[in-house]
Design a protein around this motif. Structure first.
Motif, PDB file in Angstrom:
ATOM      1  N   TRP A  65       0.839  -1.208   0.000  1.00  0.00           N
ATOM      2  CA  TRP A  65       0.000   0.000   0.000  1.00  0.00           C
ATOM      3  C   TRP A  65       0.874   1.259   0.000  1.00  0.00           C
ATOM      4  O   TRP A  65       0.695   2.159  -0.804  1.00  0.00           O
ATOM      5  CB  TRP A  65      -0.906  -0.057   1.224  1.00  0.00           C
ATOM      6  N   GLU A  66       1.861   1.267   0.926  1.00  0.00           N
ATOM      7  CA  GLU A  66       2.756   2.438   1.037  1.00  0.00           C
ATOM      8  C   GLU A  66       3.521   2.671  -0.255  1.00  0.00           C
ATOM      9  O   GLU A  66       3.705   3.794  -0.684  1.00  0.00           O
ATOM     10  CB  GLU A  66       3.822   2.188   2.125  1.00  0.00           C
ATOM     11  N   GLU A  67       3.967   1.588  -0.845  1.00  0.00           N
ATOM     12  CA  GLU A  67       4.873   1.704  -1.995  1.00  0.00           C
ATOM     13  C   GLU A  67       4.159   1.557  -3.329  1.00  0.00           C
ATOM     14  O   GLU A  67       4.792   1.523  -4.380  1.00  0.00           O
ATOM     15  CB  GLU A  67       5.989   0.634  -1.901  1.00  0.00           C
ATOM     16  N   GLN A  68       2.851   1.451  -3.292  1.00  0.00           N
ATOM     17  CA  GLN A  68       2.039   1.312  -4.506  1.00  0.00           C
ATOM     18  C   GLN A  68       2.518   0.179  -5.400  1.00  0.00           C
ATOM     19  O   GLN A  68       2.757   0.339  -6.590  1.00  0.00           O
ATOM     20  CB  GLN A  68       2.034   2.625  -5.284  1.00  0.00           C
ATOM     21  N   LEU A  69       2.645  -0.967  -4.762  1.00  0.00           N
ATOM     22  CA  LEU A  69       3.061  -2.154  -5.516  1.00  0.00           C
ATOM     23  C   LEU A  69       1.844  -3.028  -5.788  1.00  0.00           C
ATOM     24  O   LEU A  69       0.931  -3.125  -4.958  1.00  0.00           O
ATOM     25  CB  LEU A  69       4.089  -2.958  -4.716  1.00  0.00           C
ATOM     26  N   PHE A  70       1.864  -3.657  -6.928  1.00  0.00           N
ATOM     27  CA  PHE A  70       0.813  -4.615  -7.297  1.00  0.00           C
ATOM     28  C   PHE A  70       1.189  -5.971  -6.685  1.00  0.00           C
ATOM     29  O   PHE A  70       2.285  -6.480  -6.929  1.00  0.00           O
ATOM     30  CB  PHE A  70       0.761  -4.713  -8.827  1.00  0.00           C
ATOM     31  N   LEU A  71       0.293  -6.525  -5.909  1.00  0.00           N
ATOM     32  CA  LEU A  71       0.614  -7.796  -5.233  1.00  0.00           C
ATOM     33  C   LEU A  71       0.192  -8.994  -6.077  1.00  0.00           C
ATOM     34  O   LEU A  71      -0.948  -9.048  -6.560  1.00  0.00           O
ATOM     35  CB  LEU A  71      -0.140  -7.877  -3.900  1.00  0.00           C
ATOM     36  N   MET A  72       1.098  -9.933  -6.231  1.00  0.00           N
ATOM     37  CA  MET A  72       0.752 -11.200  -6.889  1.00  0.00           C
ATOM     38  C   MET A  72       0.958 -12.307  -5.868  1.00  0.00           C
ATOM     39  O   MET A  72       2.101 -12.599  -5.503  1.00  0.00           O
ATOM     40  CB  MET A  72       1.649 -11.456  -8.113  1.00  0.00           C
ATOM     41  N   ALA A  73      -0.140 -12.892  -5.402  1.00  0.00           N
ATOM     42  CA  ALA A  73      -0.036 -13.913  -4.355  1.00  0.00           C
ATOM     43  C   ALA A  73      -0.272 -15.290  -4.967  1.00  0.00           C
ATOM     44  O   ALA A  73      -1.380 -15.616  -5.392  1.00  0.00           O
ATOM     45  CB  ALA A  73      -1.054 -13.630  -3.263  1.00  0.00           C
ATOM     46  N   ASP A  74       0.805 -16.056  -5.022  1.00  0.00           N
ATOM     47  CA  ASP A  74       0.719 -17.415  -5.561  1.00  0.00           C
ATOM     48  C   ASP A  74       0.382 -18.335  -4.380  1.00  0.00           C
ATOM     49  O   ASP A  74       1.223 -18.586  -3.520  1.00  0.00           O
ATOM     50  CB  ASP A  74       2.075 -17.756  -6.192  1.00  0.00           C
ATOM     51  N   GLU A  75      -0.851 -18.790  -4.345  1.00  0.00           N
ATOM     52  CA  GLU A  75      -1.330 -19.540  -3.174  1.00  0.00           C
ATOM     53  C   GLU A  75      -1.711 -20.966  -3.554  1.00  0.00           C
ATOM     54  O   GLU A  75      -2.665 -21.544  -3.031  1.00  0.00           O
ATOM     55  CB  GLU A  75      -2.509 -18.774  -2.550  1.00  0.00           C
ATOM     56  N   VAL A  76      -0.941 -21.530  -4.497  1.00  0.00           N
ATOM     57  CA  VAL A  76      -1.338 -22.826  -5.043  1.00  0.00           C
ATOM     58  C   VAL A  76      -1.198 -23.967  -4.034  1.00  0.00           C
ATOM     59  O   VAL A  76      -1.797 -25.017  -4.204  1.00  0.00           O
ATOM     60  CB  VAL A  76      -0.604 -23.174  -6.370  1.00  0.00           C
ATOM     61  N   TYR A  77      -0.418 -23.725  -2.989  1.00  0.00           N
ATOM     62  CA  TYR A  77      -0.254 -24.802  -1.986  1.00  0.00           C
ATOM     63  C   TYR A  77      -1.077 -24.542  -0.732  1.00  0.00           C
ATOM     64  O   TYR A  77      -0.719 -24.989   0.361  1.00  0.00           O
ATOM     65  CB  TYR A  77       1.237 -24.967  -1.643  1.00  0.00           C
ATOM     66  N   GLN A  78      -2.172 -23.834  -0.870  1.00  0.00           N
ATOM     67  CA  GLN A  78      -2.933 -23.406   0.315  1.00  0.00           C
ATOM     68  C   GLN A  78      -3.522 -24.560   1.112  1.00  0.00           C
ATOM     69  O   GLN A  78      -3.815 -24.418   2.295  1.00  0.00           O
ATOM     70  CB  GLN A  78      -4.024 -22.414  -0.071  1.00  0.00           C
TER      71      GLN A  78
END
Ligand SMILES: Cc1ncc(COP(=O)(O)O)c(C=O)c1O
Length: 281
Positions: free
Chosen positions: A109-122
């Motif tokens: 949020w602070e750094e305005q980054l786009f998050l990519m969350a790879d959660e394939v092993y959830q």
């Protein structure tokens, strides 16, 4: 959204996010050790790989201090825009704590980054006290200040998690807070069926355009299916030659075509046709 292997979906997302030249080229932050298709995907797009190191001494935890270090160093030579997280991790097998996920979201949020969350092993969480928390869930629990702003894509796969299901590739992703115009582009890029059908329609059109002006070939418009069945005139001498060699005249034509050009078509005699007419499919 999307029912393609994660590898494809992730690469499609990255394609939409990567731009710029030189120092303004997009930087993509990835964990090290990493799942190698990340670095390969970044290299394919000529984006800048920005490494952040997982902390082996803390059971491969993700430390926001290390993210800050990697980000500020990367800003000297590129424009970091994407932060990839693999949770639970490949190859490191760690499960991120809820606190850590909150910190990462606040950092994005602070750094305005786009998050990519790879959660394939959830579904693969074994250690006592460890629990899977999805980035999306934590994002929304942090409240609208974050959940209405932070751009997030989460990936889940049906090709992972239970066996070595590597042959059955398929997965899906969910995007949050994506700009509507970008979302529209994304829908186009992942809608495989439409792309395949319009490609086939284009080829159908090409087929009739190419055949029509050719002397001795008459081709009806290709209205559907995946075929055209043009009629060919076979000169009497060629038909006699074919017969002498024991071939149907259109079979002879197809064989000659194959030998002289490498183009492989199927003779009409294999499908049945009016006596004295010749075709190929
Ligand atoms: C972290 C991670 N993401 C994605 C994938 C690949 O998923 P898919 O088979 O759906 O492309 C793998 C496969 O090993 C993986 O380890």
């Amino acid at each position: 959204m999307g029912q393609r292997p994660i590898t494809f979906l992730r690469q499609t997302m990255l394609k939409l996010l990567v731009s710029g030249e030189g120092r303004s080229r997009t930087g993509v932050m990835i964990p090290i050790p990493q799942y190698p298709l990340y670095s390969a995907g970044i290299a394919e797009l000529n984006a800048v790989q920005v490494n952040y190191y997982l902390d082996e001494e803390q059971c491969w935890a993700l430390d926001v201090g290390e993210l800050r270090r990697a980000l500020s160093q990367a800003r000297e030579h590129c424009q970091p825009r994407v932060l990839c997280i693999i949770n639970p991790g490949n190859p490191t097998g760690q499960v991120q704590s809820r606190k850590c996920i909150e910190d990462v979201i606040k950092f994005a949020w602070e750094e305005q980054l786009f998050l990519m969350a790879d959660e394939v092993y959830q579904d693969n969480v074994y250690a006592e006290g460890s629990e899977f928390h999805s980035f999306k869930k934590v994002l929304f629990e942090l409240g609208p200040m974050y959940s209405s702003v932070v751009e997030l894509v989460s990936f889940h796969s049906i090709s992972k998690g239970f066996m070595g299901e590597c042959g059955f590739r398929g997965g899906y992703m969910e995007v949050v807070n994506l700009d509507p115009a970008v979302q529209q582009q994304l829908s186009k890029l992942v809608s495989e069926k439409q792309a395949v059908l319009s490609d086939l329609a284009h080829k159908a059109q090409l087929t009739q355009e190419i055949f029509s002006p050719v002397p001795g070939i008459r081709c009806n418009p290709v209205q559907g299916a995946m075929y055209s069945f043009p009629r060919i005139q076979i000169p009497a001498r060629a038909a006699q030659e074919a017969q002498a060699r024991g071939f149907a005249p259109d079979m002879f034509f197809c064989l000659q075509l194959l030998e002289e050009t490498g183009i492989c078509v199927v003779p009409g005699s294999g499908f049945g046709q009016r006596e004295g007419t010749y075709h190929f499919r």
